[in-house]
Design a protein around this motif. Structure first.
Motif, PDB file in Angstrom:
ATOM      1  N   ASP A  92       0.730  -1.343  -0.158  1.00  0.00           N
ATOM      2  CA  ASP A  92       0.129   0.096  -0.001  1.00  0.00           C
ATOM      3  C   ASP A  92       1.243   1.274  -0.165  1.00  0.00           C
ATOM      4  OD1 ASP A  92      -2.309  -1.572  -0.117  1.00  0.00           O
ATOM      5  OD2 ASP A  92      -2.667  -1.277   2.654  1.00  0.00           O
ATOM      6  N   VAL A  93       0.372   2.899  -0.270  1.00  0.00           N
ATOM      7  CA  VAL A  93       1.099   3.625  -0.472  1.00  0.00           C
ATOM      8  C   VAL A  93       0.389   4.555  -0.181  1.00  0.00           C
ATOM      9  CG1 VAL A  93       2.358   3.110  -2.775  1.00  0.00           C
ATOM     10  CG2 VAL A  93      -0.069   4.151  -2.875  1.00  0.00           C
ATOM     11  N   ASP A  94       1.173   5.406   0.224  1.00  0.00           N
ATOM     12  CA  ASP A  94       0.076   7.014   1.129  1.00  0.00           C
ATOM     13  C   ASP A  94       0.172   7.334   0.153  1.00  0.00           C
ATOM     14  OD1 ASP A  94      -0.643   8.878   2.370  1.00  0.00           O
ATOM     15  OD2 ASP A  94       1.239   8.954   3.627  1.00  0.00           O
ATOM     16  N   GLN A  95      -1.112   7.557  -0.291  1.00  0.00           N
ATOM     17  CA  GLN A  95      -1.300   8.498  -1.731  1.00  0.00           C
ATOM     18  C   GLN A  95      -1.010  10.742  -1.460  1.00  0.00           C
ATOM     19  OE1 GLN A  95      -5.135   7.949  -2.501  1.00  0.00           O
ATOM     20  NE2 GLN A  95      -4.075   6.324  -4.269  1.00  0.00           N
ATOM     21  N   ALA A  96      -1.738  10.630  -0.117  1.00  0.00           N
ATOM     22  CA  ALA A  96      -0.920  12.087   0.275  1.00  0.00           C
ATOM     23  C   ALA A  96       0.572  12.460   0.710  1.00  0.00           C
ATOM     24  CB  ALA A  96      -1.810  12.389   1.396  1.00  0.00           C
ATOM     25  N   GLU A  97       0.852  11.523   0.653  1.00  0.00           N
ATOM     26  CA  GLU A  97       2.595  11.649   1.120  1.00  0.00           C
ATOM     27  C   GLU A  97       3.275  11.550  -1.030  1.00  0.00           C
ATOM     28  OE1 GLU A  97       6.674   9.242   2.791  1.00  0.00           O
ATOM     29  OE2 GLU A  97       4.756   8.755   3.336  1.00  0.00           O
ATOM     30  N   ASN A  98       3.280  10.755  -1.658  1.00  0.00           N
ATOM     31  CA  ASN A  98       3.196  10.326  -2.654  1.00  0.00           C
ATOM     32  C   ASN A  98       2.635  12.158  -3.574  1.00  0.00           C
ATOM     33  OD1 ASN A  98       4.435   8.183  -1.895  1.00  0.00           O
ATOM     34  ND2 ASN A  98       3.061   7.122  -3.672  1.00  0.00           N
ATOM     35  N   ILE A  99       1.446  12.310  -3.799  1.00  0.00           N
ATOM     36  CA  ILE A  99       1.636  14.036  -3.914  1.00  0.00           C
ATOM     37  C   ILE A  99       2.097  14.844  -4.275  1.00  0.00           C
ATOM     38  CG2 ILE A  99      -0.428  15.360  -4.141  1.00  0.00           C
ATOM     39  CD1 ILE A  99      -2.346  13.156  -4.057  1.00  0.00           C
ATOM     40  N   LEU A 100       2.447  15.162  -2.419  1.00  0.00           N
ATOM     41  CA  LEU A 100       3.010  15.746  -2.072  1.00  0.00           C
ATOM     42  C   LEU A 100       4.884  15.982  -1.894  1.00  0.00           C
ATOM     43  CD1 LEU A 100       2.159  16.172   1.710  1.00  0.00           C
ATOM     44  CD2 LEU A 100       2.208  17.591   0.446  1.00  0.00           C
ATOM     45  N   LEU A 101       5.530  14.227  -2.655  1.00  0.00           N
ATOM     46  CA  LEU A 101       6.532  14.526  -2.899  1.00  0.00           C
ATOM     47  C   LEU A 101       6.556  15.032  -4.557  1.00  0.00           C
ATOM     48  CD1 LEU A 101       7.907  10.794  -1.362  1.00  0.00           C
ATOM     49  CD2 LEU A 101       8.541  12.700  -1.265  1.00  0.00           C
ATOM     50  N   LEU A 102       5.967  14.654  -5.434  1.00  0.00           N
ATOM     51  CA  LEU A 102       5.437  14.686  -6.639  1.00  0.00           C
ATOM     52  C   LEU A 102       5.586  16.424  -7.334  1.00  0.00           C
ATOM     53  CD1 LEU A 102       4.723  13.733  -9.624  1.00  0.00           C
ATOM     54  CD2 LEU A 102       2.655  13.874  -9.078  1.00  0.00           C
ATOM     55  N   LYS A 103       4.820  16.341  -6.032  1.00  0.00           N
ATOM     56  CA  LYS A 103       4.491  18.076  -6.160  1.00  0.00           C
ATOM     57  C   LYS A 103       5.624  18.696  -5.741  1.00  0.00           C
ATOM     58  CE  LYS A 103       0.439  18.971  -7.606  1.00  0.00           C
ATOM     59  NZ  LYS A 103       0.736  19.696  -9.144  1.00  0.00           N
ATOM     60  N   SER A 104       6.394  18.637  -5.087  1.00  0.00           N
ATOM     61  CA  SER A 104       8.045  19.465  -4.639  1.00  0.00           C
ATOM     62  C   SER A 104       8.836  18.638  -5.610  1.00  0.00           C
ATOM     63  CB  SER A 104       8.415  18.534  -3.075  1.00  0.00           C
ATOM     64  OG  SER A 104       9.789  18.745  -2.742  1.00  0.00           O
ATOM     65  N   GLU A 105       8.717  17.619  -6.122  1.00  0.00           N
ATOM     66  CA  GLU A 105       9.670  17.540  -7.420  1.00  0.00           C
ATOM     67  C   GLU A 105       9.827  18.081  -8.634  1.00  0.00           C
ATOM     68  OE1 GLU A 105       9.675  13.115  -8.609  1.00  0.00           O
ATOM     69  OE2 GLU A 105      10.718  12.845  -5.633  1.00  0.00           O
ATOM     70  N   GLU A 106       8.663  18.471  -8.952  1.00  0.00           N
ATOM     71  CA  GLU A 106       7.668  19.312 -10.102  1.00  0.00           C
ATOM     72  C   GLU A 106       8.222  20.595  -9.773  1.00  0.00           C
ATOM     73  OE1 GLU A 106       4.054  20.404 -12.224  1.00  0.00           O
ATOM     74  OE2 GLU A 106       3.857  19.272  -9.992  1.00  0.00           O
ATOM     75  N   ASN A 107       8.570  21.174  -8.558  1.00  0.00           N
ATOM     76  CA  ASN A 107       9.166  22.440  -8.128  1.00  0.00           C
ATOM     77  C   ASN A 107      10.017  22.670  -9.031  1.00  0.00           C
ATOM     78  OD1 ASN A 107       6.204  23.791  -7.636  1.00  0.00           O
ATOM     79  ND2 ASN A 107       6.483  23.135  -5.847  1.00  0.00           N
ATOM     80  N   VAL A 108      10.681  21.760  -8.440  1.00  0.00           N
ATOM     81  CA  VAL A 108      12.489  21.413  -8.337  1.00  0.00           C
ATOM     82  C   VAL A 108      12.613  21.799  -9.660  1.00  0.00           C
ATOM     83  CG1 VAL A 108      14.571  20.115  -8.227  1.00  0.00           C
ATOM     84  CG2 VAL A 108      13.246  20.432  -6.122  1.00  0.00           C
TER      85      VAL A 108
END
Length: 43
Positions: free
Chosen positions: A6-22
């Motif tokens: 199982d994955v934590d969707q909220a955590e993955n979305i935050l990581l994706l947005k952070s990487e997108e900003n970088v």
């Protein structure tokens, strides 16, 4: 089994947005460094 798969969707979305900003910041910085003007092109 669900603990491993199982994955934590909220955590993955935050990581994706952070990487997108970088990524966007690096593109913006690169565009500013390589910025050429018409005068530079004509030289």
């Amino acid at each position: 089994m669900s603990e491993n798969e199982d994955v934590d969707q909220a955590e993955n979305i935050l990581l994706l947005k952070s990487e997108e900003n970088v990524y966007r910041a690096s593109l913006s910085g690169g565009a500013r460094i390589i910025q050429t003007s018409l005068v530079d092109f004509l030289r």
